[in-house]
Motif scaffolding. Structure first.
Motif, PDB file in Angstrom:
ATOM      1  N   GLN A   9      -5.983  -0.845  -4.456  1.00  0.00           N
ATOM      2  CA  GLN A   9      -7.174  -1.307  -5.167  1.00  0.00           C
ATOM      3  C   GLN A   9      -6.801  -1.886  -6.530  1.00  0.00           C
ATOM      4  OE1 GLN A   9     -10.298  -1.343  -3.679  1.00  0.00           O
ATOM      5  NE2 GLN A   9      -8.930  -0.838  -1.990  1.00  0.00           N
TER       6      GLN A   9
ATOM      7  N   ASP B 211      -3.596   0.269  -7.687  1.00  0.00           N
ATOM      8  CA  ASP B 211      -3.315   1.686  -7.506  1.00  0.00           C
ATOM      9  C   ASP B 211      -2.651   1.915  -6.153  1.00  0.00           C
ATOM     10  OD1 ASP B 211      -5.354   1.818  -5.527  1.00  0.00           O
ATOM     11  OD2 ASP B 211      -6.811   2.650  -6.923  1.00  0.00           O
ATOM     12  N   SER B 212      -2.334   3.149  -5.856  1.00  0.00           N
ATOM     13  CA  SER B 212      -1.581   3.442  -4.630  1.00  0.00           C
ATOM     14  C   SER B 212      -2.391   3.203  -3.360  1.00  0.00           C
ATOM     15  CB  SER B 212      -1.059   4.876  -4.659  1.00  0.00           C
ATOM     16  OG  SER B 212      -2.137   5.783  -4.763  1.00  0.00           O
ATOM     17  N   HIS B 213      -3.695   2.973  -3.509  1.00  0.00           N
ATOM     18  CA  HIS B 213      -4.540   2.650  -2.353  1.00  0.00           C
ATOM     19  C   HIS B 213      -4.709   1.144  -2.179  1.00  0.00           C
ATOM     20  CE1 HIS B 213      -5.498   6.881  -2.043  1.00  0.00           C
ATOM     21  NE2 HIS B 213      -5.795   6.884  -3.322  1.00  0.00           N
TER      22      HIS B 213
ATOM     23  N   ARG C 138       0.829  -1.215   0.000  1.00  0.00           N
ATOM     24  CA  ARG C 138       0.000   0.000   0.000  1.00  0.00           C
ATOM     25  C   ARG C 138       0.855   1.252   0.000  1.00  0.00           C
ATOM     26  NH1 ARG C 138      -5.636  -0.043   1.313  1.00  0.00           N
ATOM     27  NH2 ARG C 138      -6.288  -2.203   1.305  1.00  0.00           N
ATOM     28  N   GLY C 139       0.315   2.284  -0.623  1.00  0.00           N
ATOM     29  CA  GLY C 139       1.005   3.563  -0.658  1.00  0.00           C
ATOM     30  C   GLY C 139       1.750   3.814  -1.956  1.00  0.00           C
TER      31      GLY C 139
END
Length: 184
Positions: free
Chosen positions: A158, A154-156, A68-69
């Protein structure tokens, strides 16, 4: 597009399918696709996403929760897969361009002995983290049946896209895919 050997198509059939898809506008037109190489297909991906703990070739354990991130490309490949070998240099280039803090590219080797994956990386200059899916469990759990397949997060954390087949990851079409992953 390259299928697992048990499900492989003849090159002629692959090229016919690529031409038909390209003429219908299904495939991106950028990059070295069509007659000069296998086609690729991008589709929305919503999962399945299963937690994993995979070792890389240096002994480090990678976990889904730790990603994540930052945007992530999870590339499932094997050294016996010609399209996998062909796209690997562009995966390395895009990883080098963005850096691991912005875009993390993980090369998940499918069902090969660690020594073989290590030899491939060394002989081609690949410095990407090479994770080992020795028994193919992660590929099965994530629904990967075509090689190469790249799953994007994605960066979240997801899921976004499933990309099946050989891609020039430095092409304008791939750049658009990556830009979508980097949006806050």
């Amino acid at each position: 597009m390259f299928l697992h050997p048990a499900k492989s198509l003849s090159r002629r059939h692959v090229l016919q399918a690529a031409l038909a898809a390209a003429s219908s506008g299904v495939l991106p037109q950028a990059g070295a696709q069509g007659l000069t190489g296998p086609a690729y297909e991008v589709s929305k991906w919503t999962g399945p996403m299963s937690a994993f703990a995979l070792l890389d070739t240096t002994g480090k354990t990678w976990r889904l929760a730790d990603l994540r991130g930052r945007a992530v490309l999870l590339n499932f490949w094997a050294s016996w897969c010609e399209p996998c070998r062909a796209e690997m240099p562009t995966l390395q280039q895009v990883a080098d361009l963005y850096g691991p803090d912005k875009l993390l590219v993980l090369a998940i080797n499918f069902k090969e002995q660690p020594a073989r994956a290590i030899r491939f990386a060394q002989s081609t200059g690949v410095t990407l983290p090479v994770l080992l899916d020795i028994n193919g469990q992660q590929a099965r759990q994530w629904g990967v049946k075509v090689f190469p397949t790249t799953l994007t997060l994605d960066s979240h954390g997801q899921p976004r896209q499933r990309v099946q087949g050989e891609v020039d990851w430095t092409s304008p079409a791939a750049e658009k895919l990556i830009a979508g992953l980097l949006k806050p």
